[in-house]
Design a protein around this motif. Structure first.
Motif, PDB file in Angstrom:
ATOM      1  N   THR A  30       1.092  -0.886   0.109  1.00 40.99           N
ATOM      2  CA  THR A  30       0.156  -0.175   0.109  1.00 40.99           C
ATOM      3  C   THR A  30       1.108   1.274   0.209  1.00 40.99           C
ATOM      4  OG1 THR A  30       0.176   0.443   2.209  1.00 40.99           O
ATOM      5  CG2 THR A  30      -1.507  -1.207   1.034  1.00 40.99           C
ATOM      6  N   PRO A  31       0.424   2.249  -0.139  1.00 43.98           N
ATOM      7  CA  PRO A  31       1.292   3.674  -0.408  1.00 43.98           C
ATOM      8  C   PRO A  31       1.724   3.505   1.432  1.00 43.98           C
ATOM      9  CG  PRO A  31      -0.355   3.903  -1.395  1.00 43.98           C
ATOM     10  CD  PRO A  31      -0.649   2.457  -0.597  1.00 43.98           C
ATOM     11  N   CYS A  32       1.394   3.296   2.282  1.00 44.82           N
ATOM     12  CA  CYS A  32       2.177   3.175   3.510  1.00 44.82           C
ATOM     13  C   CYS A  32       3.115   2.217   3.956  1.00 44.82           C
ATOM     14  CB  CYS A  32       0.091   2.948   4.755  1.00 44.82           C
ATOM     15  SG  CYS A  32      -0.766   4.151   4.478  1.00 44.82           S
ATOM     16  N   THR A  33       4.082   2.037   3.563  1.00 47.79           N
ATOM     17  CA  THR A  33       4.725   1.488   3.405  1.00 47.79           C
ATOM     18  C   THR A  33       5.140   0.244   4.585  1.00 47.79           C
ATOM     19  OG1 THR A  33       6.537   2.939   3.704  1.00 47.79           O
ATOM     20  CG2 THR A  33       6.229   2.972   1.294  1.00 47.79           C
ATOM     21  N   GLU A  34       4.176   0.005   5.455  1.00 46.83           N
ATOM     22  CA  GLU A  34       4.794  -0.262   6.447  1.00 46.83           C
ATOM     23  C   GLU A  34       3.693  -1.074   6.512  1.00 46.83           C
ATOM     24  OE1 GLU A  34       2.381   3.418   7.914  1.00 46.83           O
ATOM     25  OE2 GLU A  34       4.687   3.241   6.731  1.00 46.83           O
ATOM     26  N   TRP A  35       2.663  -1.298   5.476  1.00 51.89           N
ATOM     27  CA  TRP A  35       1.402  -1.633   5.990  1.00 51.89           C
ATOM     28  C   TRP A  35       0.897  -2.832   5.075  1.00 51.89           C
ATOM     29  CZ3 TRP A  35      -2.029   2.494   8.427  1.00 51.89           C
ATOM     30  CH2 TRP A  35      -1.264   2.870   9.552  1.00 51.89           C
ATOM     31  N   ASP A  36       0.780  -3.490   4.865  1.00 49.99           N
ATOM     32  CA  ASP A  36       0.123  -4.482   3.341  1.00 49.99           C
ATOM     33  C   ASP A  36      -1.700  -4.221   3.567  1.00 49.99           C
ATOM     34  OD1 ASP A  36      -0.937  -6.437   5.175  1.00 49.99           O
ATOM     35  OD2 ASP A  36       0.512  -8.301   4.931  1.00 49.99           O
ATOM     36  N   VAL A  37      -2.025  -4.709   2.523  1.00 52.06           N
ATOM     37  CA  VAL A  37      -3.971  -4.939   2.634  1.00 52.06           C
ATOM     38  C   VAL A  37      -4.021  -5.398   3.990  1.00 52.06           C
ATOM     39  CG1 VAL A  37      -5.749  -4.654   1.876  1.00 52.06           C
ATOM     40  CG2 VAL A  37      -4.498  -4.211  -0.188  1.00 52.06           C
ATOM     41  N   ARG A  38      -4.111  -5.310   4.266  1.00 54.07           N
ATOM     42  CA  ARG A  38      -4.614  -6.648   5.579  1.00 54.07           C
ATOM     43  C   ARG A  38      -4.259  -5.242   6.715  1.00 54.07           C
ATOM     44  NH1 ARG A  38      -7.066 -10.608   7.807  1.00 54.07           N
ATOM     45  NH2 ARG A  38      -6.711 -12.108   6.198  1.00 54.07           N
ATOM     46  N   ALA A  39      -2.853  -5.344   6.881  1.00 52.26           N
ATOM     47  CA  ALA A  39      -2.653  -4.001   7.764  1.00 52.26           C
ATOM     48  C   ALA A  39      -3.169  -3.184   8.183  1.00 52.26           C
ATOM     49  CB  ALA A  39      -1.319  -4.409   7.903  1.00 52.26           C
ATOM     50  N   LEU A  40      -3.738  -1.744   6.544  1.00 51.39           N
ATOM     51  CA  LEU A  40      -4.306  -1.315   6.430  1.00 51.39           C
ATOM     52  C   LEU A  40      -5.863  -1.262   6.383  1.00 51.39           C
ATOM     53  CD1 LEU A  40      -4.498   1.812   5.544  1.00 51.39           C
ATOM     54  CD2 LEU A  40      -4.762   0.691   2.784  1.00 51.39           C
ATOM     55  N   PRO A  66      -3.428   5.898  18.263  1.00 51.20           N
ATOM     56  CA  PRO A  66      -3.797   6.359  17.262  1.00 51.20           C
ATOM     57  C   PRO A  66      -2.541   6.562  16.201  1.00 51.20           C
ATOM     58  CG  PRO A  66      -3.295   7.705  18.995  1.00 51.20           C
ATOM     59  CD  PRO A  66      -3.076   7.068  19.480  1.00 51.20           C
ATOM     60  N   GLY A  67      -3.030   6.351  14.889  1.00 47.80           N
ATOM     61  CA  GLY A  67      -1.893   6.154  14.201  1.00 47.80           C
ATOM     62  C   GLY A  67      -1.177   4.367  13.786  1.00 47.80           C
ATOM     63  N   GLY A  68      -1.546   3.053  14.103  1.00 44.54           N
ATOM     64  CA  GLY A  68      -1.247   2.464  15.134  1.00 44.54           C
ATOM     65  C   GLY A  68      -2.289   1.814  14.421  1.00 44.54           C
ATOM     66  N   LEU A  69      -2.110   0.234  14.848  1.00 45.66           N
ATOM     67  CA  LEU A  69      -2.579  -1.435  14.687  1.00 45.66           C
ATOM     68  C   LEU A  69      -3.211  -1.652  16.085  1.00 45.66           C
ATOM     69  CD1 LEU A  69       0.189  -2.885  11.875  1.00 45.66           C
ATOM     70  CD2 LEU A  69      -2.525  -1.230  11.656  1.00 45.66           C
ATOM     71  N   PRO A  70      -4.142  -2.340  15.784  1.00 48.24           N
ATOM     72  CA  PRO A  70      -4.910  -2.676  17.108  1.00 48.24           C
ATOM     73  C   PRO A  70      -3.801  -4.275  17.980  1.00 48.24           C
ATOM     74  CG  PRO A  70      -6.227  -3.840  14.951  1.00 48.24           C
ATOM     75  CD  PRO A  70      -4.930  -2.039  14.960  1.00 48.24           C
ATOM     76  N   ALA A  71      -4.364  -4.586  18.160  1.00 47.14           N
ATOM     77  CA  ALA A  71      -3.150  -6.250  18.842  1.00 47.14           C
ATOM     78  C   ALA A  71      -3.722  -7.429  18.531  1.00 47.14           C
ATOM     79  CB  ALA A  71      -3.978  -5.777  20.285  1.00 47.14           C
ATOM     80  N   THR A 120     -10.126  12.271  12.307  1.00 49.47           N
ATOM     81  CA  THR A 120     -11.150  11.510  12.015  1.00 49.47           C
ATOM     82  C   THR A 120     -11.358  11.154  10.747  1.00 49.47           C
ATOM     83  OG1 THR A 120     -11.748  10.411  14.461  1.00 49.47           O
ATOM     84  CG2 THR A 120     -13.071   9.400  12.854  1.00 49.47           C
ATOM     85  N   THR A 121     -11.881  11.576  10.175  1.00 47.98           N
ATOM     86  CA  THR A 121     -12.654  11.323   8.739  1.00 47.98           C
ATOM     87  C   THR A 121     -11.332  11.639   7.707  1.00 47.98           C
ATOM     88  OG1 THR A 121     -14.375  13.146   9.858  1.00 47.98           O
ATOM     89  CG2 THR A 121     -13.930  13.582   6.858  1.00 47.98           C
ATOM     90  N   LEU A 122     -10.478  12.988   8.186  1.00 46.78           N
ATOM     91  CA  LEU A 122      -8.966  12.531   7.028  1.00 46.78           C
ATOM     92  C   LEU A 122      -8.393  10.981   7.108  1.00 46.78           C
ATOM     93  CD1 LEU A 122      -6.349  15.068   7.276  1.00 46.78           C
ATOM     94  CD2 LEU A 122      -6.072  13.050   7.414  1.00 46.78           C
ATOM     95  N   ASP A 123      -8.674  10.253   8.513  1.00 48.68           N
ATOM     96  CA  ASP A 123      -7.918   9.333   8.578  1.00 48.68           C
ATOM     97  C   ASP A 123      -8.573   7.947   7.990  1.00 48.68           C
ATOM     98  OD1 ASP A 123      -5.404   7.151   9.425  1.00 48.68           O
ATOM     99  OD2 ASP A 123      -7.038   6.773  10.975  1.00 48.68           O
ATOM    100  N   ILE A 124     -10.073   8.312   8.000  1.00 49.12           N
ATOM    101  CA  ILE A 124     -10.361   6.931   6.693  1.00 49.12           C
ATOM    102  C   ILE A 124     -10.829   7.296   5.717  1.00 49.12           C
ATOM    103  CG2 ILE A 124     -13.242   6.567   7.099  1.00 49.12           C
ATOM    104  CD1 ILE A 124     -13.448   6.777   9.928  1.00 49.12           C
ATOM    105  N   LEU A 125     -10.453   8.592   5.684  1.00 51.38           N
ATOM    106  CA  LEU A 125     -11.247   9.352   3.942  1.00 51.38           C
ATOM    107  C   LEU A 125      -9.472   8.903   3.281  1.00 51.38           C
ATOM    108  CD1 LEU A 125     -13.287   9.791   1.835  1.00 51.38           C
ATOM    109  CD2 LEU A 125     -12.017  12.231   2.315  1.00 51.38           C
ATOM    110  N   VAL A 126      -8.289   9.155   4.030  1.00 50.16           N
ATOM    111  CA  VAL A 126      -7.326   9.027   2.809  1.00 50.16           C
ATOM    112  C   VAL A 126      -6.273   7.722   2.828  1.00 50.16           C
ATOM    113  CG1 VAL A 126      -5.102   9.667   3.054  1.00 50.16           C
ATOM    114  CG2 VAL A 126      -6.914  11.635   3.575  1.00 50.16           C
ATOM    115  N   HIS A 127      -6.572   6.890   3.758  1.00 54.63           N
ATOM    116  CA  HIS A 127      -6.579   5.722   4.420  1.00 54.63           C
ATOM    117  C   HIS A 127      -7.669   4.421   2.814  1.00 54.63           C
ATOM    118  CE1 HIS A 127      -3.233   5.638   6.648  1.00 54.63           C
ATOM    119  NE2 HIS A 127      -3.406   5.548   7.775  1.00 54.63           N
ATOM    120  N   GLY A 128      -8.670   5.727   2.929  1.00 52.17           N
ATOM    121  CA  GLY A 128      -9.481   4.908   1.888  1.00 52.17           C
ATOM    122  C   GLY A 128      -8.930   4.870   0.397  1.00 52.17           C
ATOM    123  N   TRP A 129      -8.545   6.341  -0.141  1.00 51.56           N
ATOM    124  CA  TRP A 129      -7.515   6.622  -1.330  1.00 51.56           C
ATOM    125  C   TRP A 129      -6.846   5.384  -1.107  1.00 51.56           C
ATOM    126  CZ3 TRP A 129      -2.742   7.414  -2.512  1.00 51.56           C
ATOM    127  CH2 TRP A 129      -2.218   8.294  -4.133  1.00 51.56           C
TER     128      TRP A 129
END
Length: 190
Positions: A30-40, A66-71, A120-129
């Motif tokens: 994904t564009p979030c280089t530290e995450w694959d699609v499942r992580a995103l 915030p900005g992380g992954l669930p356990a 929250t809106t920004l995070d959800i929308l841009v990570h959707g992109w």
């Protein structure tokens, strides 16, 4: 655009993208280089649950920084259903009384409702992109929603707020589509 309408629009936009993610795409980059699609996907679902907790001033059902992954894996074999369940909880919490206008205690410090909803809106929308980009889907966001989020981001995202998830702003022509200007401001190549 009203705060709740923007949040609801971001949730809806990203839900449409998640519904078409195929199981064979979960390991894609994904564009979030530290995450694959499942992580995103896990980050997105975790963000919904974190937002629900912060809006209700309660402990999160699924703790996540915030900005992380669930356990734990929150998406399992059905990301769309996991996202829909988290979305319903987030939007229900956002609809209650003065939730979107009062002060909330967050891991980032006390935050007014409009700022918490905006982030929250920004995070959800841009990570959707990001997710659409990673899975080969169309990546044009609703212009009104993208304009609203860009206006918020332009005020809220300072240089010291930028890090791995929000890189340095990239140059984008003022005449470019608003989706390109938004993602460029957030350090993503359109």
């Amino acid at each position: 655009m009203e705060i709740f309408d923007a949040l609801d629009g971001a949730v809806t936009s990203t839900a449409g993208i998640i519904k078409t993610v195929r199981p064979d795409q979960l390991d894609a980059t994904t564009p979030c280089t530290e995450w694959d699609v499942r992580a995103l996907l896990n980050h997105l679902v975790g963000t919904l649950w974190l937002g629900e907790a912060l809006f209700t001033d309660a402990a999160p059902r699924h703790p996540m920084a915030p900005g992380g992954l669930p356990a734990t894996d929150l998406v399992g074999d059905d990301p769309a259903t996991a996202y829909a369940t988290g979305s319903a909880a987030l939007l229900a919490a956002a609809r209650v009384g003065d939730t979107l206008t009062r002060l909330h205690t967050t891991p980032l410090g006390d935050m007014p409702g409009p700022a918490l909803a905006g982030l929250t809106t920004l995070d959800i929308l841009v990570h959707g992109w990001d997710l659409a980009t990673a899975t080969g889907q169309p990546v044009s966001l609703d212009d009104d929603l993208a304009s609203h989020v860009l206006a918020f981001a332009s005020q809220a995202i300072t240089d010291d707020f930028r890090g791995t998830a929000i890189g340095p702003a990239l140059p984008v022509a003022a005449t470019a589509p608003v989706t390109d200007r938004l993602v460029g401001f957030l350090g993503r190549q359109s």
